[in-house]
Each structure stands twice: as C-alpha cells, then as structure tokens.
Design an enzyme around this catalytic site. Sequence first.
Site, PDB file in Angstrom:
ATOM      1  N   ASP A 113       0.778  -1.464   0.223  1.00  0.00           N
ATOM      2  CA  ASP A 113      -0.136  -0.098  -0.143  1.00  0.00           C
ATOM      3  C   ASP A 113       0.748   1.379   0.344  1.00  0.00           C
ATOM      4  O   ASP A 113      -0.063   2.663  -0.588  1.00  0.00           O
ATOM      5  CB  ASP A 113      -1.065  -0.191   1.019  1.00  0.00           C
ATOM      6  CG  ASP A 113       0.127  -0.376   2.595  1.00  0.00           C
ATOM      7  OD1 ASP A 113       1.162   0.464   2.527  1.00  0.00           O
ATOM      8  OD2 ASP A 113      -1.344  -0.326   3.192  1.00  0.00           O
ATOM      9  N   HIS A 128       7.057  -7.446  -1.312  1.00  0.00           N
ATOM     10  CA  HIS A 128       5.683  -7.818  -2.562  1.00  0.00           C
ATOM     11  C   HIS A 128       5.421  -7.055  -3.737  1.00  0.00           C
ATOM     12  O   HIS A 128       4.951  -7.412  -3.950  1.00  0.00           O
ATOM     13  CB  HIS A 128       4.741  -8.428  -1.491  1.00  0.00           C
ATOM     14  CG  HIS A 128       4.866  -9.696  -0.427  1.00  0.00           C
ATOM     15  ND1 HIS A 128       4.021  -9.941   0.456  1.00  0.00           N
ATOM     16  CD2 HIS A 128       5.603 -10.588  -0.632  1.00  0.00           C
ATOM     17  CE1 HIS A 128       4.239 -11.116   0.774  1.00  0.00           C
ATOM     18  NE2 HIS A 128       5.133 -11.313   0.485  1.00  0.00           N
ATOM     19  N   CYS A 136       4.311  -4.693 -17.480  1.00  0.00           N
ATOM     20  CA  CYS A 136       4.160  -4.785 -18.757  1.00  0.00           C
ATOM     21  C   CYS A 136       3.607  -6.760 -18.919  1.00  0.00           C
ATOM     22  O   CYS A 136       4.938  -7.730 -18.803  1.00  0.00           O
ATOM     23  CB  CYS A 136       4.529  -4.716 -19.824  1.00  0.00           C
ATOM     24  SG  CYS A 136       3.711  -5.230 -21.574  1.00  0.00           S
ATOM     25  N   GLY A 196       1.844  -6.781  13.101  1.00  0.00           N
ATOM     26  CA  GLY A 196       0.484  -6.799  12.712  1.00  0.00           C
ATOM     27  C   GLY A 196       0.427  -8.078  11.545  1.00  0.00           C
ATOM     28  O   GLY A 196      -0.049  -7.734  10.108  1.00  0.00           O
TER      29      GLY A 196
HETATM   30  P1  OAD Z   1      -2.746 -11.450   7.262  1.00  0.00           P
HETATM   31  O1  OAD Z   1      -4.214 -10.403   7.066  1.00  0.00           O
HETATM   32  O2  OAD Z   1      -2.675 -12.763   7.095  1.00  0.00           O
HETATM   33  O3  OAD Z   1      -2.525 -11.465   8.649  1.00  0.00           O
HETATM   34  C1  OAD Z   1      -3.065  -9.654   9.390  1.00  0.00           C
HETATM   35  C2  OAD Z   1      -2.723  -9.764  11.250  1.00  0.00           C
HETATM   36  O4  OAD Z   1      -2.643  -8.761  11.289  1.00  0.00           O
HETATM   37  C3  OAD Z   1      -3.502 -10.806  11.965  1.00  0.00           C
HETATM   38  O5  OAD Z   1      -2.446 -12.116  12.501  1.00  0.00           O
HETATM   39  C4  OAD Z   1      -4.172 -10.384  12.434  1.00  0.00           C
HETATM   40  O6  OAD Z   1      -4.310  -9.871  13.370  1.00  0.00           O
HETATM   41  C5  OAD Z   1      -2.946  -8.657  12.551  1.00  0.00           C
HETATM   42  N1  OAD Z   1      -3.637  -7.794  13.372  1.00  0.00           N
HETATM   43  C6  OAD Z   1      -5.105  -7.077  12.519  1.00  0.00           C
HETATM   44  N2  OAD Z   1      -5.562  -5.731  12.398  1.00  0.00           N
HETATM   45  C7  OAD Z   1      -4.629  -5.518  13.369  1.00  0.00           C
HETATM   46  C8  OAD Z   1      -3.940  -4.252  14.764  1.00  0.00           C
HETATM   47  N3  OAD Z   1      -4.899  -3.090  14.482  1.00  0.00           N
HETATM   48  N4  OAD Z   1      -2.748  -4.632  15.047  1.00  0.00           N
HETATM   49  C9  OAD Z   1      -2.024  -5.424  14.767  1.00  0.00           C
HETATM   50  N5  OAD Z   1      -2.446  -6.602  14.175  1.00  0.00           N
HETATM   51  C10 OAD Z   1      -3.347  -6.615  13.504  1.00  0.00           C
HETATM   52  O7  OAD Z   1      -1.995 -10.447   6.646  1.00  0.00           O
HETATM   53  P2  OAD Z   1      -0.363 -11.183   6.332  1.00  0.00           P
HETATM   54  O8  OAD Z   1       0.510 -11.021   7.244  1.00  0.00           O
HETATM   55  O9  OAD Z   1       0.435  -9.252   5.574  1.00  0.00           O
HETATM   56  O10 OAD Z   1       0.585 -10.809  -0.215  1.00  0.00           O
HETATM   57  O11 OAD Z   1      -0.439 -11.509   5.095  1.00  0.00           O
HETATM   58  C11 OAD Z   1       0.860 -12.182   4.343  1.00  0.00           C
HETATM   59  C12 OAD Z   1       0.765 -11.951   2.699  1.00  0.00           C
HETATM   60  O12 OAD Z   1      -0.176 -12.537   2.511  1.00  0.00           O
HETATM   61  C13 OAD Z   1       0.520 -10.148   2.150  1.00  0.00           C
HETATM   62  O13 OAD Z   1       1.238  -9.550   2.121  1.00  0.00           O
HETATM   63  C14 OAD Z   1      -0.774 -10.711   1.196  1.00  0.00           C
HETATM   64  C15 OAD Z   1      -1.076 -11.749   1.139  1.00  0.00           C
HETATM   65  O14 OAD Z   1      -1.421 -12.878   0.286  1.00  0.00           O
HETATM   66  C16 OAD Z   1      -0.164 -10.394  -1.113  1.00  0.00           C
HETATM   67  O15 OAD Z   1      -0.346  -9.775  -0.936  1.00  0.00           O
HETATM   68  C17 OAD Z   1       1.346 -11.597  -2.381  1.00  0.00           C
END
Ligand code: OAD
Length: 252
Positions: A113, A128, A136, A196
């Site tokens: 983002d 990522h 392209c 997070g």
């Molecule tokens: P997830 O959606 O798997 O996990 C989000 C984490 O954030 C969870 O452990 C929540 O408990 C935590 N969380 C939510 N709100 C929060 C807050 N206010 N403060 C602290 N923690 C909070 O996301 P990622 O682990 O980032 O890849 O996922 C990894 C990758 O999976 C992403 O980069 C994406 C996705 O597929 C791509 O787009 C290539």
Amino acid sequence: MTSDLKSLNRTEAILSAKEIISTHRAIVVLTGAGISAESGVPTFRGKDGYWKNYKAEELATPAAFESDPQLVWEWYDIRRRKLLNVKPNPAHYAIAELEKKSDDFTLITQNVDGLHLIAGSKTALEIHGNIWRVRCTYCGIKEENTQTHFEGLPRCTSCGGLLRPDIVWFGEALPEEVLTEVYNSLNRCDVLIIVGTSGIVQPAASFAYTAKNNGSKVIEVNIEETYLSDISDVKVLGKAGEVLPKIVGGMD
Ligand code: OAD
C-alpha cells in the site's frame, strides 16, 4: 527470561519492548497487513479476508490472472480505490520516528500500500511489490500507475501488452536484490519487531527464525496470538496504532 517476558501484561510488555529496543543497536521492523488495518485497509485473513467468496490465495496467483485477468484486476482496482482515501496511522508514524532515532535500521514490509513511505519512512523493503506500480506481461516494462476504475484491461503504453500489478503473487519468487538486503539486515540485527502479520506466508514467516537463530531479540505486536508468538521474546497484544507510539515515544 523468554518465558517471564511472555507472561507480562500489556503495560509491562510495552516497557520491556522499550527497554530491549533502547539497549540494542541494529533494529529491523517487519510489517504485515495488520499495521494498515487501523487506516482502513482490509487484511487478507480473518473476517475481512474474502472478496466475492475468493481468498487472496485464489486471486493473487499467476494462474488466476492467466485464466481471468478481468477478475484479478477488478479485485486490485477495488483495493486501489480503497487506498485512495487512506492515510497512514500512528503505527506507521511511530516506525518512521524509530528510524530517525536509530543508527542501524531496516524496515521490511509485506504490504503493497505504500503507507510507510507516506508516513516518512526513508526506505521500505517492499518484498511483495507495490500496488501503484504495474508491469507489462509482454515487454516487462515497469511504471507507476495510479489509475482506478479501469474500463477494460489496462494496456502497456509502449507495446500494448497486458499490464499486471507489480506484485509478487503466490508461487512467484521475491525480487532477488530485495531479498539480499532483507537477509543482510536479519543477519546483523539484534532486535526484530514484527507488527501485524499472521506469520503464514513465506518467506516472511521465516524471517523471525533467521533473526532469532542469529541471537536477535524478537518483539511481536499483534491483536492476537500468531504462529510467531512462540518464538517472540516479548509479545505485545494490542492494536499497532495504540501500542507502537507507546513503545517508541520518549525514546531518545
Ligand atoms: P494477514 O491478513 O494474514 O494477517 C494480518 C495480521 O494482522 C493478523 O495476525 C491480525 O491479527 C493482525 N492485525 C489485525 N489488525 C491489527 C492491528 N490493528 N494491529 C496489529 N495487528 C493487527 O496479513 P499478512 O500476514 O500481512 O501477499 O499476509 C501476508 C501476505 O499474504 C500479504 O502480503 C499478501 C497476502 O496474500 C500478497 O499480496 C502477495
């Protein structure tokens, strides 16, 4: 020491995190979708993790794009449109603040983002990719692209080829030069702060183990327990936007 620190209440955990950060030199921060949740960006898993009954794992793949590029672009277009009205939150600013106070600091993010840079972080290793960049599929050219509400599929201005988001999808390799920087930082850090992330998606999920095996302390900030909680020395349960400013504040 590890088990004692894990049983701390939130205030004690914040103080312990502060103490660890202020007494160590090389700091790495790894962020995931949770850090942007308080800005209004949906996370990928949990209750927000579906769009039209699809999971991220079903849309963010080369195979999904090949079979239905329109569907995949529609999903990204919705995410882009959401981001247009989104601003960094206190967690992003706290990390930018920590960078200013640190001699040796690396920020690694799984997020696409761009909010860390808007909040003032000097650099972010965006492992990522970035949702505002396209590539392209034919000539490989990469460019910034902030268009939304696509009519039809976006095309390359140089060769007319189909454009795709410059994002690393499931099954694709991370950019090598970025990974080299990531491992350099993990091999020399003495504190890793994980914010997070669910700790499910590789290779980011293994970064905490790399740092830990090299003797680093690991601090986790999350609203809930994750796969990485067990190896964290300090677990701060709470929203990143509430907790991180308290950890970083007054640390000069
Ligand atoms: P997830 O959606 O798997 O996990 C989000 C984490 O954030 C969870 O452990 C929540 O408990 C935590 N969380 C939510 N709100 C929060 C807050 N206010 N403060 C602290 N923690 C909070 O996301 P990622 O682990 O980032 O890849 O996922 C990894 C990758 O999976 C992403 O980069 C994406 C996705 O597929 C791509 O787009 C290539």
